[in-house]
Scaffold this active site. Structure first.
Site, short mmCIF file in Angstrom:
data_model
loop_
_atom_site.label_atom_id
_atom_site.label_comp_id
_atom_site.label_asym_id
_atom_site.label_seq_id
_atom_site.Cartn_x
_atom_site.Cartn_y
_atom_site.Cartn_z
N GLY A 291 0.61 7.96 5.61
CA GLY A 291 1.21 6.71 6.56
C GLY A 291 2.47 7.02 6.80
N SER B 174 -5.78 10.35 -2.32
CA SER B 174 -5.12 9.28 -1.45
C SER B 174 -3.76 8.95 -2.18
CB SER B 174 -6.13 8.15 -1.27
OG SER B 174 -6.42 7.37 -2.60
N GLY B 175 -3.10 8.09 -1.31
CA GLY B 175 -1.80 7.47 -1.55
C GLY B 175 -0.62 8.53 -1.86
N GLU C 272 9.65 -11.14 9.20
CA GLU C 272 9.60 -9.88 8.42
C GLU C 272 8.87 -9.07 9.32
OE1 GLU C 272 8.13 -12.50 7.19
OE2 GLU C 272 6.37 -12.12 6.22
N PRO D 270 -5.98 22.70 -5.34
CA PRO D 270 -6.70 21.53 -4.64
C PRO D 270 -6.39 21.58 -3.11
CG PRO D 270 -5.64 20.86 -6.64
CD PRO D 270 -5.11 22.27 -6.56
N GLU E 73 -3.53 8.88 12.81
CA GLU E 73 -3.84 8.92 11.18
C GLU E 73 -5.18 8.72 10.75
OE1 GLU E 73 -1.41 6.66 8.76
OE2 GLU E 73 -2.35 7.11 6.95
N THR F 159 -1.84 25.38 -6.35
CA THR F 159 -2.19 25.23 -5.07
C THR F 159 -3.79 25.02 -4.76
OG1 THR F 159 -2.32 27.54 -4.89
CG2 THR F 159 -0.26 26.67 -4.42
N HIS G 109 6.29 -15.34 10.76
CA HIS G 109 6.72 -14.28 9.64
C HIS G 109 7.72 -13.35 10.44
CE1 HIS G 109 3.75 -15.11 6.63
NE2 HIS G 109 3.06 -15.64 7.63
N ASP H 233 -14.36 12.99 2.55
CA ASP H 233 -15.08 11.52 2.39
C ASP H 233 -16.07 11.43 3.49
OD1 ASP H 233 -12.97 10.97 0.67
OD2 ASP H 233 -11.91 9.44 1.96
N CYS I 194 6.85 -19.22 6.36
CA CYS I 194 5.51 -19.56 6.53
C CYS I 194 5.31 -20.74 5.43
CB CYS I 194 4.44 -18.60 6.57
SG CYS I 194 2.97 -18.81 7.42
N1 GLN Z 1 -1.35 -21.44 3.74
C1 GLN Z 1 -0.53 -21.82 4.90
C2 GLN Z 1 -1.41 -21.94 6.09
O1 GLN Z 1 -2.35 -21.40 6.09
C3 GLN Z 1 0.73 -20.51 5.15
C4 GLN Z 1 0.06 -19.57 5.36
C5 GLN Z 1 1.10 -18.48 5.14
O2 GLN Z 1 2.00 -18.65 4.68
N2 GLN Z 1 1.00 -17.13 5.83
O3 GLN Z 1 -0.83 -22.67 7.08
#
Ligand code: GLN
Length: 579
Positions: free
Chosen positions: A20, A15-16, A529, A191, A141, A189, A527, A148, A388
């Site tokens: 993905g 794995s790894g 991100e 594996p 995937e 080869t 978030h 496994d 957050c």
């Molecule tokens: N611990 C905080 C909450 O539950 C912030 C959660 C987070 O940063 N994702 O509200």
């Protein structure tokens, strides 16, 4: 109408090895060849989803728009594809069995014996088909490694799908690892051969073999694998280690994987992909013009070989995407928040960074260290991005030190706190029970009304991310909220609440905060991100990195003894800087 075509990606040997990322790269390639493409991750574990998995073991939890809590591979898919997937794009053993057992309890099987064949298989196929609905190609995937026990049911179900649809509509890709044992120094080869055999035992012959290794597989070994697997040599693809994962679609396309994979499904390319801008971004990642140094103040936990980056992977990627847009590299220092609690003099070391970021988090450890770092960023005018928990603690910090509420805290850390500026709000328990929060947390995408004259509004609008109704959507994963009772006093002392969401009962929940008279001080309850993509960075991350770059320039100017007067950060320049 075109029949949906399926590509099944399975892993061999260990794995790894980047299954993905390979899946995400294949998705990107097929999309670039002009086909609507969706990706599915099958996780053979019994957990219903990744929500309760320890991030220090499994990496961070990825949150989808519709509130799915999923393995980080789904994040890789979204980042490569510049797409928003649903929780339906993740299937776990737990979900499959729970659905079947729930149906049995409701009596819907009308007295039948509920069995692996056909009921479990049908449920797996139905879940795959639900995602396939609006897509021409679906890439699935299968988690784990061939052989496994856990992934056998899924391979069996996908083979049933193949029988139903015909071989021409399903292709199998084996991503296998070829080790180079250091004492031999030669690529082996064997594996891979064994993985092929294990796959054959499931009634599956791979159509492609992606050979992950330290370096590219040579012709001798290619022929060896061909002889063993009956996979033609031109479908045995080299996938050597790379400096950045975003290089992988380019490497695979150099071997014409797109047209070959489409041909194996009876399709032809609809357009010749233009990889030039992707190539440009990869070059920037490898050779950035400048580099900014960012301190991420987190909760550092040492467990075995666990890497801290894994539990903040999306932050790392969002900073990278923002940097690419600004032709800048990012050097992250992962700093343990507790180190500031043990030795407050260490806070001064933050001066050397171009920006400070406090990411999401849970629980009590390191909280005072994070608050001290936020105070340092605010007072020393170092660009700050709070995410957050990083926003909630910025509110606590501001309440204590500016709004003169010295006892301010979050009830997550101090349940009996006298000044709960962050708390689980009254009525929230009932809303939790009524399902508004979808479980125990506010999860998934929520739209915020943003103040038109705020920094946050300007940034989202420049990025074309303000919806027609003037709202901005980001994904959430938290329990606690800024307490609306304290918003007026915080506002009075200068904290700007730049965006709010209206809860079902009319309560306004703070979504974004910012400060004036600071180069960059912005924090989000969500978030951001999770909506950052290569080539389409999140506006908050981009503006944060732009502010960090400005600090680099100011520092360079100061070093060359040309005193530059302090200049507030000019958000209008971001667009230009990115072009
Ligand atoms: N611990 C905080 C909450 O539950 C912030 C959660 C987070 O940063 N994702 O509200």
């Amino acid at each position: 109408m075109l029949v949906t075509k399926y590509v099944v990606v399975v892993g061999g040997v260990v794995s790894g090895v980047g299954k993905g990322v390979t899946t995400a790269a294949l998705g990107k390639i097929i999309k670039e060849h002009g086909y609507t493409t969706a990706l599915i991750k099958i996780d053979p574990y019994i957990n219903y989803d990744a929500g309760t998995l320890r991030p220090t073991e499994h990496g961070e939890v990825w949150v989808t728009d519709d509130g799915g809590e999923i393995d980080q591979d789904l994040g890789t898919y979204e980042r490569f594809m510049n797409a928003n997937f649903s929780r339906r794009n993740n299937i776990t053993t737990g979900q499959v069995y729970k659905a079947v057992i729930d149906r049995e309890r409701r009596g819907e099987y009308l007295g039948q014996t509920v069995q692996f064949i056909p009921h479990i298989l049908d449920e797996i196929v139905a879940r795959v088909a639900a995602v396939a609905e609006d897509n021409e190609v679906v890439i699935i995937e299968v988690g784990g490694t061939v052989g496994d026990y856990e992934n056998k049911p899924f391979l069996f179900a996908l083979r049933a799908l193949e029988r139903e649809l015909g071989q021409k509509n399903v292709a199998y890709v084996l991503v296998a690892y070829l080790p180079v044992p250091s004492h031999i120094g030669e690529m082996k080869t064997k594996p891979v051969q064994q993985s092929i055999k294990l796959l054959n035992e499931e009634g599956i012959c791979p159509d492609f073999i992606i050979c992950r290794s330290q370096h590219a597989i040579d012709d001798v070994r290619r022929e060896k694998i061909e002889a063993y697997s009956y996979v033609p040599a031109d479908r045995i693809i080299a996938a050597p280690d790379v400096a950045t994962i975003y290089q992988i679609p380019l490497d695979l396309e150099r071997e014409q994987v797109g047209t070959k994979l489409l041909a194996s499904l009876g399709l032809t390319s609809r357009r010749t992909p233009d990889w030039s801008s992707w190539q440009q971004m990869v070059t920037t990642i490898q050779k950035p013009h400048k580099t900014v140094r960012i301190a991420v103040i987190g909760k550092y936990v040492q467990i075995g070989d666990f890497s801290l980056v894994d539990s903040y992977l999306s932050i790392d990627q969002a900073l990278l995407h923002a940097g690419v847009e600004l032709n800048s590299g990012i050097k992250i220092s992962w700093i343990d928040a507790q180190s500031f609690e043990q030795d407050p003099t260490k806070l001064a070391s933050l001066e050397q960074f171009d920006g400070i970021l406090v990411p999401g988090g849970f629980g009590t450890s390191g909280v005072e260290g994070k608050i001290a770092a936020i105070e340092y960023a605010r007072e020393h005018k170092i660009p700050y991005l709070g995410i957050c928990y990083g926003m909630q603690l910025a509110v606590v910090e501001y309440a204590r030190h500016v709004a003169r509420l010295p006892d301010a805290h979050t009830t997550e850390v101090m349940p009996e706190c006298q000044t709960p500026v962050v708390a689980i709000l009254p009525l929230q328990q009932q809303l939790l029970a009524s399902g508004w929060y979808g479980g125990t947390m506010r999860l998934g995408s929520y739209s915020a009304h943003v103040e038109p004259d705020s920094v946050v509004y300007r940034l989202y609008s420049q990025a074309g991310r303000v919806a027609a109704d003037g709202t901005v959507a980001e994904r959430h994963r938290h329990r606690y909220e800024v307490n609306p009772l304290y918003v007026p006093v915080l506002k009075k002392h200068g904290l700007i609440f730049s965006g709010v969401t209206q809860r079902a009962d009319g309560t306004e929940l703070a979504e974004f905060i910012e400060l004036a008279d600071h180069p960059f001080f912005v924090a989000a309850q969500a978030h951001p991100e999770f909506t950052s993509r290569l080539g389409n960075p999140n506006p908050l991350f981009q503006a944060f990195v732009a502010a960090c770059l400005q600090r680099v320039l100011q520092r360079a100017a100061a070093a060359s003894a040309q005193a530059v007067p302090y200049k507030p950060f000019d958000y209008g320049q971001i667009r230009q800087a990115t072009q």
